[in-house]
Enzyme design. Sequence first.
Site, PDB file in Angstrom:
ATOM      1  N   GLY A  54      -2.440   2.363  -2.503  1.00  0.00           N
ATOM      2  CA  GLY A  54      -3.541   1.264  -1.810  1.00  0.00           C
ATOM      3  C   GLY A  54      -2.720   0.679  -0.655  1.00  0.00           C
ATOM      4  O   GLY A  54      -1.656   1.000  -0.332  1.00  0.00           O
ATOM      5  N   ASN A  55      -3.309  -0.239  -0.294  1.00  0.00           N
ATOM      6  CA  ASN A  55      -2.618  -1.108   1.003  1.00  0.00           C
ATOM      7  C   ASN A  55      -2.858  -2.727   0.530  1.00  0.00           C
ATOM      8  O   ASN A  55      -3.923  -3.157  -0.352  1.00  0.00           O
ATOM      9  CB  ASN A  55      -3.140  -0.767   2.184  1.00  0.00           C
ATOM     10  CG  ASN A  55      -4.655  -1.008   2.374  1.00  0.00           C
ATOM     11  OD1 ASN A  55      -5.076  -2.134   2.293  1.00  0.00           O
ATOM     12  ND2 ASN A  55      -5.372   0.304   2.348  1.00  0.00           N
ATOM     13  N   ARG A  56      -2.470  -3.456   1.278  1.00  0.00           N
ATOM     14  CA  ARG A  56      -2.714  -5.119   1.230  1.00  0.00           C
ATOM     15  C   ARG A  56      -3.706  -5.564   1.696  1.00  0.00           C
ATOM     16  O   ARG A  56      -3.684  -6.894   1.587  1.00  0.00           O
ATOM     17  CB  ARG A  56      -1.264  -5.865   1.731  1.00  0.00           C
ATOM     18  CG  ARG A  56       0.114  -5.296   0.996  1.00  0.00           C
ATOM     19  CD  ARG A  56       0.905  -6.158   1.628  1.00  0.00           C
ATOM     20  NE  ARG A  56       2.477  -5.808   1.377  1.00  0.00           N
ATOM     21  CZ  ARG A  56       2.941  -5.844   0.104  1.00  0.00           C
ATOM     22  NH1 ARG A  56       2.316  -6.628  -0.763  1.00  0.00           N
ATOM     23  NH2 ARG A  56       4.188  -5.366  -0.168  1.00  0.00           N
TER      24      ARG A  56
END
Length: 257
Positions: free
Chosen positions: A33-35
């Site tokens: 995933g990412n932020r």
Amino acid sequence: RVLAGRREDLAGRHVVVSAGGTREAIDPVRFIGNRSSGLQGYALARTAVARGAEVTLVAANVTLPDPAGAKVVRVESARQLRDAVLAAAEHADAVVMAAAVADFRPVRQSDTKIKKSSAEPDPIHLVKNPDILAELGEVRRARLEAYAAGAAAAGGGRETGEGLAAAKEAGADGPRPRVIVGFAAETDDVLANGRAKLERKGCDLLVVNQVGENLAFGTPDNAAVVLTAEGGSVEIPRGPKEDLADVVWDLVAQRLA
Ligand code: CTP
Ligand code: CA
């Protein structure tokens, strides 16, 4: 915050906003995933509703409350985001890609939870995800060409069904989506990278975020430069994500007018 002149300037327009960050499954319990928090995309959806637009918000893994008045479509992966955005974009005046889309996904997803053993783990092999922003630009370019070919055939007295269909689809205002907006977070050669990205992806506006110094991810504030396809740029000073959203809609409304 919405200025008097802006109040209903998107009335009768359908806009699509993507928000959040995609997740690419490794197994049933793990993902890459990412932020991205979704704050900027949600601010774009809220301000568009306030300005009178019909809003479809495609939200990838966002934990914020649904903005009142927007149609929210929830997705998880880049491929799901692609399908939802392309479907909504069929009838959209503008698409704003604020979501952080995973560039890669694992080649294989395990159907069962991957267990530890005495051996070292297998590497995770990745493949590229589709580039949704670039695809939106390609869809529009293809429609424009079909429309031009249809118009030329009609002009030459060889009015084809295809040409008519393309012209009808394009409508009086040209092929959809009429305005395509991308976002980019760059860390070095910010403007040169942004300019190259805008051209590569064929979008009309590219909002280049400043990353770092407590900006962007998960914070209420943002600062950016918006690059235009004509080579111009508009600086948006550090401020609430709502303010940045309003400047983006100002530029979109100008292009739709
Ligand atoms: N984007 C997209 N589909 C992808 C990747 C990105 O639609 N598979 C969109 C993002 O939503 C954003 C814009 O493209 O609006 C720019 O994303 P960015 O990650 O900055 O661009 P990339 O082409 O992926 O380039 P980079 O190698 O810098 O990550
Ligand atoms: Ca990327």
